[in-house]
Design a protein around this motif. Sequence first.
Motif, PDB file in Angstrom:
ATOM      1  N   ILE A 224    -104.063  43.098  -7.524  1.00 58.78           N
ATOM      2  CA  ILE A 224    -104.048  44.467  -8.039  1.00 58.78           C
ATOM      3  C   ILE A 224    -105.180  44.637  -9.042  1.00 58.78           C
ATOM      4  O   ILE A 224    -105.770  43.653  -9.514  1.00 58.78           O
ATOM      5  N   GLN A 225    -105.459  45.877  -9.365  1.00 58.98           N
ATOM      6  CA  GLN A 225    -106.437  46.225 -10.400  1.00 58.98           C
ATOM      7  C   GLN A 225    -105.803  47.233 -11.339  1.00 58.98           C
ATOM      8  O   GLN A 225    -105.318  48.280 -10.893  1.00 58.98           O
ATOM      9  N   LEU A 226    -105.772  46.908 -12.632  1.00 60.04           N
ATOM     10  CA  LEU A 226    -105.153  47.769 -13.629  1.00 60.04           C
ATOM     11  C   LEU A 226    -106.194  48.670 -14.270  1.00 60.04           C
ATOM     12  O   LEU A 226    -107.376  48.327 -14.351  1.00 60.04           O
ATOM     13  N   GLY A 227    -105.714  49.825 -14.733  1.00 58.12           N
ATOM     14  CA  GLY A 227    -106.583  50.764 -15.442  1.00 58.12           C
ATOM     15  C   GLY A 227    -106.142  50.939 -16.881  1.00 58.12           C
ATOM     16  O   GLY A 227    -106.021  49.966 -17.634  1.00 58.12           O
ATOM     17  N   ALA A 228    -105.888  52.166 -17.260  1.00 58.57           N
ATOM     18  CA  ALA A 228    -105.481  52.464 -18.635  1.00 58.57           C
ATOM     19  C   ALA A 228    -104.112  51.856 -18.914  1.00 58.57           C
ATOM     20  O   ALA A 228    -103.232  51.826 -18.054  1.00 58.57           O
ATOM     21  N   ILE A 229    -103.940  51.380 -20.134  1.00 62.28           N
ATOM     22  CA  ILE A 229    -102.700  50.728 -20.545  1.00 62.28           C
ATOM     23  C   ILE A 229    -102.155  51.451 -21.767  1.00 62.28           C
ATOM     24  O   ILE A 229    -102.868  51.646 -22.756  1.00 62.28           O
ATOM     25  N   SER A 230    -100.908  51.861 -21.694  1.00 57.43           N
ATOM     26  CA  SER A 230    -100.239  52.456 -22.835  1.00 57.43           C
ATOM     27  C   SER A 230     -99.147  51.514 -23.315  1.00 57.43           C
ATOM     28  O   SER A 230     -98.957  50.432 -22.758  1.00 57.43           O
ATOM     29  N   MET A 231     -98.443  51.937 -24.338  1.00 59.03           N
ATOM     30  CA  MET A 231     -97.381  51.089 -24.867  1.00 59.03           C
ATOM     31  C   MET A 231     -96.192  51.019 -23.918  1.00 59.03           C
ATOM     32  O   MET A 231     -95.407  50.059 -23.973  1.00 59.03           O
ATOM     33  N   ARG A 232     -96.048  51.986 -23.013  1.00 55.35           N
ATOM     34  CA  ARG A 232     -94.884  52.020 -22.125  1.00 55.35           C
ATOM     35  C   ARG A 232     -95.246  51.806 -20.662  1.00 55.35           C
ATOM     36  O   ARG A 232     -94.443  51.273 -19.900  1.00 55.35           O
ATOM     37  N   GLU A 233     -96.430  52.245 -20.257  1.00 52.95           N
ATOM     38  CA  GLU A 233     -96.800  52.213 -18.850  1.00 52.95           C
ATOM     39  C   GLU A 233     -98.218  51.680 -18.690  1.00 52.95           C
ATOM     40  O   GLU A 233     -98.985  51.602 -19.649  1.00 52.95           O
ATOM     41  N   VAL A 234     -98.534  51.337 -17.422  1.00 51.28           N
ATOM     42  CA  VAL A 234     -99.867  50.840 -17.110  1.00 51.28           C
ATOM     43  C   VAL A 234    -100.319  51.485 -15.804  1.00 51.28           C
ATOM     44  O   VAL A 234     -99.527  51.689 -14.878  1.00 51.28           O
ATOM     45  N   GLU A 235    -101.610  51.836 -15.731  1.00 56.42           N
ATOM     46  CA  GLU A 235    -102.150  52.481 -14.545  1.00 56.42           C
ATOM     47  C   GLU A 235    -102.510  51.443 -13.496  1.00 56.42           C
ATOM     48  O   GLU A 235    -103.075  50.385 -13.799  1.00 56.42           O
ATOM     49  N   ILE A 236    -102.185  51.736 -12.232  1.00 56.11           N
ATOM     50  CA  ILE A 236    -102.529  50.885 -11.097  1.00 56.11           C
ATOM     51  C   ILE A 236    -103.687  51.548 -10.364  1.00 56.11           C
ATOM     52  O   ILE A 236    -103.554  52.652  -9.827  1.00 56.11           O
ATOM     53  N   LEU A 237    -104.829  50.867 -10.298  1.00 51.07           N
ATOM     54  CA  LEU A 237    -105.997  51.422  -9.624  1.00 51.07           C
ATOM     55  C   LEU A 237    -106.031  51.060  -8.143  1.00 51.07           C
ATOM     56  O   LEU A 237    -106.438  51.867  -7.308  1.00 51.07           O
ATOM     57  N   SER A 238    -105.604  49.846  -7.786  1.00 56.19           N
ATOM     58  CA  SER A 238    -105.629  49.420  -6.391  1.00 56.19           C
ATOM     59  C   SER A 238    -104.654  48.279  -6.190  1.00 56.19           C
ATOM     60  O   SER A 238    -104.225  47.627  -7.150  1.00 56.19           O
ATOM     61  N   GLY A 239    -104.318  48.026  -4.910  1.00 58.09           N
ATOM     62  CA  GLY A 239    -103.433  46.922  -4.551  1.00 58.09           C
ATOM     63  C   GLY A 239    -102.014  47.344  -4.264  1.00 58.09           C
ATOM     64  O   GLY A 239    -101.266  46.593  -3.625  1.00 58.09           O
ATOM     65  N   LEU A 240    -101.593  48.497  -4.734  1.00 54.99           N
ATOM     66  CA  LEU A 240    -100.232  48.976  -4.529  1.00 54.99           C
ATOM     67  C   LEU A 240    -100.264  50.448  -4.161  1.00 54.99           C
ATOM     68  O   LEU A 240    -101.281  51.128  -4.353  1.00 54.99           O
ATOM     69  N   THR A 241     -99.159  50.945  -3.664  1.00 55.99           N
ATOM     70  CA  THR A 241     -99.008  52.360  -3.355  1.00 55.99           C
ATOM     71  C   THR A 241     -97.747  52.878  -4.014  1.00 55.99           C
ATOM     72  O   THR A 241     -96.857  52.102  -4.397  1.00 55.99           O
ATOM     73  N   ALA A 242     -97.672  54.210  -4.156  1.00 54.83           N
ATOM     74  CA  ALA A 242     -96.498  54.813  -4.770  1.00 54.83           C
ATOM     75  C   ALA A 242     -95.257  54.475  -3.953  1.00 54.83           C
ATOM     76  O   ALA A 242     -95.253  54.548  -2.728  1.00 54.83           O
ATOM     77  N   GLY A 243     -94.194  54.081  -4.626  1.00 46.33           N
ATOM     78  CA  GLY A 243     -92.953  53.689  -3.976  1.00 46.33           C
ATOM     79  C   GLY A 243     -92.771  52.199  -3.888  1.00 46.33           C
ATOM     80  O   GLY A 243     -91.636  51.724  -3.668  1.00 46.33           O
ATOM     81  N   ASP A 244     -93.846  51.418  -4.046  1.00 49.13           N
ATOM     82  CA  ASP A 244     -93.714  49.957  -4.025  1.00 49.13           C
ATOM     83  C   ASP A 244     -92.945  49.488  -5.248  1.00 49.13           C
ATOM     84  O   ASP A 244     -92.972  50.124  -6.308  1.00 49.13           O
ATOM     85  N   GLU A 245     -92.268  48.345  -5.060  1.00 46.54           N
ATOM     86  CA  GLU A 245     -91.552  47.729  -6.170  1.00 46.54           C
ATOM     87  C   GLU A 245     -92.199  46.395  -6.494  1.00 46.54           C
ATOM     88  O   GLU A 245     -92.523  45.616  -5.584  1.00 46.54           O
ATOM     89  N   ILE A 246     -92.399  46.141  -7.774  1.00 42.86           N
ATOM     90  CA  ILE A 246     -92.995  44.878  -8.206  1.00 42.86           C
ATOM     91  C   ILE A 246     -92.162  44.292  -9.332  1.00 42.86           C
ATOM     92  O   ILE A 246     -91.400  44.988 -10.010  1.00 42.86           O
ATOM     93  N   ILE A 247     -92.327  43.007  -9.504  1.00 40.13           N
ATOM     94  CA  ILE A 247     -91.660  42.314 -10.612  1.00 40.13           C
ATOM     95  C   ILE A 247     -92.536  42.483 -11.849  1.00 40.13           C
ATOM     96  O   ILE A 247     -93.733  42.173 -11.819  1.00 40.13           O
ATOM     97  N   ILE A 248     -91.962  42.986 -12.942  1.00 41.70           N
ATOM     98  CA  ILE A 248     -92.741  43.218 -14.160  1.00 41.70           C
ATOM     99  C   ILE A 248     -92.378  42.258 -15.278  1.00 41.70           C
ATOM    100  O   ILE A 248     -92.913  42.352 -16.375  1.00 41.70           O
ATOM    101  N   SER A 249     -91.462  41.304 -14.982  1.00 40.93           N
ATOM    102  CA  SER A 249     -91.113  40.311 -15.996  1.00 40.93           C
ATOM    103  C   SER A 249     -92.130  39.170 -15.966  1.00 40.93           C
ATOM    104  O   SER A 249     -93.089  39.182 -15.199  1.00 40.93           O
ATOM    105  N   ASN A 250     -91.901  38.156 -16.780  1.00 36.21           N
ATOM    106  CA  ASN A 250     -92.854  37.069 -16.942  1.00 36.21           C
ATOM    107  C   ASN A 250     -93.000  36.265 -15.659  1.00 36.21           C
ATOM    108  O   ASN A 250     -92.027  36.002 -14.949  1.00 36.21           O
TER     109      ASN A 250
END
Length: 418
Positions: free
Chosen positions: A379-405
């Motif tokens: 994946i490629q990340l974009g802007a990062i906020s304190m609550r959310e992070v932007e996904i630039l590539s590698g995923l599509t809307a509706g996909d589920e990912i693991i966000i824990s360690n």
Amino acid sequence: MIKDTSAQDVAVESKPNIKKIAGIILVSLLFIFFVVKALVSGASVSHSFERSSMQIAQVEMGDLVRDIVSNGRIVAANAPQIYSPEQGFVSLKVKAGDEVSLGQVVATVDSPELANQLKQETSEMERLKGELARQELDARSQTLQLTKLLDIAQVDLEAAQRENRRAHASMKSNLISQIDFEKAVDDLARAELTQRHAKEEVSIAKERLAFELASAKSTVSRQALVLEELKRKINDLNILATVKGVVGNLIVQQRALVKKNDALMTLVDLSAYEVELNVAESYANDLGIGMQAEINIAGTTFLGKLSAISPEVKNRQVTARVRFDQQQLNGIRQNQQVSARVLLESKKNVMKVRRGSFMQSGGFYAFKVEGGIATKVDIQLGAISMREVEILSGLTAGDEIIISNYDEYSKADAFLLN
């Protein structure tokens, strides 16, 4: 003739074959097992982990606000320090916590050096005035003497002119000799020369006297400026409050000997406050003057703007000042603790996911969850906020990912979720 067996046939009602159904189910389960096994083998799955131990979030489209959350405190927007204007002994007129008004005398400095210097310069002023008066008298006297010489030269010229006219008249009547006639002509020329030189000398002398008088007056004027400056300095020994507020703290003791420009006390203007935020050094380059900030004071949110950013990093933090509207705020106190959210950037309709510990792995990959399998995807990340992070590539809307360690399974390409 042999008859058929139709008379012996009995219609038997068909019954489900339980063994056959069980066999079909077993075959299906085995097929699913081998398919999953094949998928797992294709994805290099070698481990399985509990789903309940992970945090899973869905990728979605929406607005993303890039922000920074920070803690800070209320500080006075204007808290000037009072300094000693000269060396001397300070007399404090207020105490810490006293209310002061604009222009009130808060301290005085006793400077014997300035007082003695004022006396000396005053005496010098009197001397220069006397010298100027003496030069004016001398100028008048010299002007009178030069005028007298010019008048005498003028009288001698007029007498020589009369003698010359008489000589010319007598010469025509042959009453005087040629020698007497020539002498009268020479006397007239001498008188004219003397009168002309006397006039030039008087003119030059007057200019010189005027210059000397102007120089003497300039010296007196300069001394007057020196006296004026000394009086200003002595008047400034009465130190006035520059704001209306309270005395923050006293830096010197009563009757202490202070030097010029030594700090004496701090005044706090209670009519205007700002928020002083401590922002992590990693966000220092993202901050900018004029950025909006949300300030939470006693459960109420106020909007403000960054008004100042310190160029210095202390304890891996950068200090920033936030100016906000205080008209509807009551009961605010100096050094009151507050929380703030600085809005760095706002993006519309972007692909985003909830921020999590998976970013500690670098944010270059994520584990995408499909059914019971988690597969590593780039994946490629974009802007990062304190609550959310932007996904630039590698995923599509509706996909589920693991966000824990990802520390436990960072080296795996895929694994099962139990």
